[in-house]
Design a protein around this motif. Structure first.
Motif, PDB file in Angstrom:
ATOM      1  N   UNK A   1      -0.137  -4.239  -1.667  1.00  0.00           N
ATOM      2  CA  UNK A   1      -1.537  -4.629  -1.726  1.00  0.00           C
ATOM      3  C   UNK A   1      -2.404  -3.370  -1.765  1.00  0.00           C
ATOM      4  N   UNK A   2      -3.482  -3.462  -2.499  1.00  0.00           N
ATOM      5  CA  UNK A   2      -4.430  -2.363  -2.614  1.00  0.00           C
ATOM      6  C   UNK A   2      -5.753  -2.791  -2.016  1.00  0.00           C
ATOM      7  N   UNK A   3      -6.284  -1.976  -1.117  1.00  0.00           N
ATOM      8  CA  UNK A   3      -7.591  -2.253  -0.533  1.00  0.00           C
ATOM      9  C   UNK A   3      -8.627  -1.482  -1.346  1.00  0.00           C
ATOM     10  N   UNK A   4      -9.595  -2.205  -1.892  1.00  0.00           N
ATOM     11  CA  UNK A   4     -10.645  -1.606  -2.706  1.00  0.00           C
ATOM     12  C   UNK A   4     -11.563  -0.766  -1.825  1.00  0.00           C
ATOM     13  N   UNK A   5     -11.797   0.479  -2.230  1.00  0.00           N
ATOM     14  CA  UNK A   5     -12.643   1.348  -1.416  1.00  0.00           C
ATOM     15  C   UNK A   5     -14.131   1.059  -1.586  1.00  0.00           C
ATOM     16  N   UNK A   6     -14.494   0.175  -2.518  1.00  0.00           N
ATOM     17  CA  UNK A   6     -15.900  -0.195  -2.687  1.00  0.00           C
ATOM     18  C   UNK A   6     -16.224  -1.459  -1.898  1.00  0.00           C
ATOM     19  N   UNK A   7     -15.451  -2.522  -2.123  1.00  0.00           N
ATOM     20  CA  UNK A   7     -15.785  -3.810  -1.498  1.00  0.00           C
ATOM     21  C   UNK A   7     -14.869  -4.177  -0.332  1.00  0.00           C
ATOM     22  N   UNK A   8     -13.757  -3.458  -0.175  1.00  0.00           N
ATOM     23  CA  UNK A   8     -12.843  -3.732   0.931  1.00  0.00           C
ATOM     24  C   UNK A   8     -11.869  -4.873   0.696  1.00  0.00           C
ATOM     25  N   UNK A   9     -11.917  -5.486  -0.492  1.00  0.00           N
ATOM     26  CA  UNK A   9     -11.018  -6.582  -0.808  1.00  0.00           C
ATOM     27  C   UNK A   9      -9.573  -6.080  -0.844  1.00  0.00           C
ATOM     28  N   UNK A  10      -8.680  -6.818  -0.216  1.00  0.00           N
ATOM     29  CA  UNK A  10      -7.256  -6.501  -0.207  1.00  0.00           C
ATOM     30  C   UNK A  10      -6.606  -7.355  -1.287  1.00  0.00           C
ATOM     31  N   UNK A  11      -6.306  -6.750  -2.431  1.00  0.00           N
ATOM     32  CA  UNK A  11      -5.914  -7.491  -3.620  1.00  0.00           C
ATOM     33  C   UNK A  11      -4.527  -7.068  -4.103  1.00  0.00           C
ATOM     34  N   UNK A  12      -3.640  -8.015  -4.394  1.00  0.00           N
ATOM     35  CA  UNK A  12      -2.285  -7.669  -4.806  1.00  0.00           C
ATOM     36  C   UNK A  12      -2.205  -7.013  -6.186  1.00  0.00           C
ATOM     37  N   UNK A  13      -3.218  -7.155  -7.006  1.00  0.00           N
ATOM     38  CA  UNK A  13      -3.204  -6.571  -8.352  1.00  0.00           C
ATOM     39  C   UNK A  13      -4.206  -5.427  -8.481  1.00  0.00           C
ATOM     40  N   UNK A  14      -4.471  -4.759  -7.395  1.00  0.00           N
ATOM     41  CA  UNK A  14      -5.370  -3.624  -7.431  1.00  0.00           C
ATOM     42  C   UNK A  14      -4.775  -2.480  -8.228  1.00  0.00           C
ATOM     43  N   UNK A  15      -5.562  -1.436  -8.415  1.00  0.00           N
ATOM     44  CA  UNK A  15      -5.099  -0.293  -9.201  1.00  0.00           C
ATOM     45  C   UNK A  15      -5.717   0.991  -8.661  1.00  0.00           C
ATOM     46  N   UNK A  16      -5.142   2.093  -9.077  1.00  0.00           N
ATOM     47  CA  UNK A  16      -5.633   3.399  -8.664  1.00  0.00           C
ATOM     48  C   UNK A  16      -6.165   4.153  -9.875  1.00  0.00           C
ATOM     49  N   UNK A  17      -7.168   4.962  -9.641  1.00  0.00           N
ATOM     50  CA  UNK A  17      -7.709   5.852 -10.659  1.00  0.00           C
ATOM     51  C   UNK A  17      -7.630   7.260 -10.101  1.00  0.00           C
ATOM     52  N   UNK A  18      -7.051   8.148 -10.886  1.00  0.00           N
ATOM     53  CA  UNK A  18      -6.961   9.556 -10.490  1.00  0.00           C
ATOM     54  C   UNK A  18      -7.975  10.336 -11.312  1.00  0.00           C
ATOM     55  N   UNK A  19      -8.896  11.015 -10.617  1.00  0.00           N
ATOM     56  CA  UNK A  19      -9.943  11.768 -11.293  1.00  0.00           C
ATOM     57  C   UNK A  19     -10.314  12.985 -10.450  1.00  0.00           C
ATOM     58  N   UNK A  20     -10.409  14.120 -11.096  1.00  0.00           N
ATOM     59  CA  UNK A  20     -10.774  15.374 -10.423  1.00  0.00           C
ATOM     60  C   UNK A  20      -9.908  15.651  -9.203  1.00  0.00           C
ATOM     61  N   UNK A  21      -8.606  15.344  -9.303  1.00  0.00           N
ATOM     62  CA  UNK A  21      -7.682  15.620  -8.214  1.00  0.00           C
ATOM     63  C   UNK A  21      -7.744  14.642  -7.059  1.00  0.00           C
ATOM     64  N   UNK A  22      -8.527  13.595  -7.189  1.00  0.00           N
ATOM     65  CA  UNK A  22      -8.639  12.577  -6.139  1.00  0.00           C
ATOM     66  C   UNK A  22      -8.076  11.254  -6.640  1.00  0.00           C
TER      67      UNK A  22
END
Length: 78
Positions: A1-22
């Motif tokens: 599960x991925x917890x969204x850092x904007x809305x806090x939703x814990x979603x099984x189909x979340x995703x990650x974005x890598x930008x500027x080393x973060x």
């Protein structure tokens, strides 16, 4: 599960974005755009397309750039 850092939703189909080393975690593209997309210096809208840049200043269109005194940018060339 991925917890969204904007809305806090814990979603099984979340995703990650890598930008500027973060790494950022989101549950939807809307939250990713809210956090990561640049903002037009003139109208404050989120720039989701190509947008325009002049000396580190971001604009959604040539009209907004001209409004802020940047005259060398164009939306398209005929």
């Amino acid at each position: 599960m991925t917890v969204c850092e904007v809305c806090g939703n814990d979603y099984p189909r979340g995703f990650e974005v890598r930008i500027d080393g973060e790494v950022h975690s989101f549950d939807c593209v809307e939250c990713a755009a809210h956090l990561l997309a640049p903002t037009c210096e003139n109208c404050q809208c989120r720039i989701l397309g190509h947008g325009l840049e002049a000396s580190g200043r971001y604009f959604c269109c040539a009209h907004c750039a001209r409004t802020r005194g940047v005259t060398e940018l164009a939306d398209s060339v005929a």
